[in-house]
Design an enzyme around this catalytic site. Sequence first.
Site, PDB file in Angstrom:
ATOM      1  N   THR A 150      -1.838   7.231  -0.202  1.00 31.81           N
ATOM      2  CA  THR A 150      -3.143   6.967  -0.822  1.00 31.81           C
ATOM      3  C   THR A 150      -3.800   5.677  -0.324  1.00 31.81           C
ATOM      4  OG1 THR A 150      -2.149   5.675  -2.600  1.00 31.81           O
ATOM      5  CG2 THR A 150      -2.332   8.062  -2.959  1.00 31.81           C
ATOM      6  N   ASP A 173       4.906  -4.583  10.008  1.00 29.75           N
ATOM      7  CA  ASP A 173       5.907  -3.939  10.881  1.00 29.75           C
ATOM      8  C   ASP A 173       6.024  -4.671  12.203  1.00 29.75           C
ATOM      9  OD1 ASP A 173       6.589  -2.013   9.061  1.00 29.75           O
ATOM     10  OD2 ASP A 173       5.440  -0.401   9.998  1.00 29.75           O
ATOM     11  N   ARG A 202       0.844  -1.201   0.000  1.00 31.47           N
ATOM     12  CA  ARG A 202       0.000   0.000   0.000  1.00 31.47           C
ATOM     13  C   ARG A 202       0.872   1.242   0.000  1.00 31.47           C
ATOM     14  NH1 ARG A 202      -4.981   0.333   4.082  1.00 31.47           N
ATOM     15  NH2 ARG A 202      -3.355   1.143   5.435  1.00 31.47           N
ATOM     16  N   ASP A 231       0.204  -1.888  12.247  1.00 35.15           N
ATOM     17  CA  ASP A 231       0.739  -2.375  10.973  1.00 35.15           C
ATOM     18  C   ASP A 231       1.275  -3.791  11.190  1.00 35.15           C
ATOM     19  OD1 ASP A 231       2.620  -2.999   8.858  1.00 35.15           O
ATOM     20  OD2 ASP A 231       2.409  -0.912   8.245  1.00 35.15           O
TER      21      ASP A 231
END
Length: 208
Positions: A106, A200, A102, A197
């Site tokens: 955006t 992550d 991603r 995330d």
Amino acid sequence: MQIEIVSHPLVKHILTQLRDERTEPARFRALARQLTFLLAIEATRDLPVRTHPVKTPLETTEGYSLAKAIVAVPILRAGLGMLEALTELFPDLRVGYIGLERDEQTAIARAYYCKLPPLDNSRVLLLDPMLATGGSAAQAVEVLVNAGAEEIVHICVVAAPEGVRLLNEKFPQVRIVAASLDRGLNERKFILPGLGDFGDRLYGTGAR
Ligand code: PRP
Ligand code: URA
């Protein structure tokens, strides 16, 4: 909305630890693997079986073998955290990879890699822990359908209503199996309450 939430107490227990911001990558990886076992059992509950006789040390009885091939397709990179559970449960499965990332501004996913085995006559398990806007999952499903997939189950950890709606609308034939349907997305298209995330947290690449 078409989504199957696995409501086993152990699913809730593990998911809570994944959500906890204090959970470090080593523990996060172990939890992701454990949770995927439970989700994968649900996603394959209806697999067809073939019957055949089996001889125990005492007598012959009816035995069963899985009658459908399994293909697992993790979406890189976070989906990799779910793969090991699948290869342990189904040692004979084939694995395809779809790389999507991603854009941070955006939230639109860009494809950067794709390598797939033959998909016909198989149950294709698409692995991606986060179904947020649904953009990544929809792109991946389109790739799979174009490559000949007939039966797709998307296994995710946390889903947002926005992503479920998009996938239901574009691909009503795709089953979604998840540990939780969360409240929605924030302005950065992160799931709330979510777990942050996933990639992550899995690999320790986030800010300290
Ligand atoms: C995350 C996640 C999904 C995607 C979900 O990946 O693993 O692939 O976002 O968001 P969407 O439903 O809005 O498309 P990310 O792009 O952060 O890449 P990563 O797995 O490499 O961290
Ligand atoms: N990707 C993630 O890893 N987490 C989110 O909340 C949304 C997309």
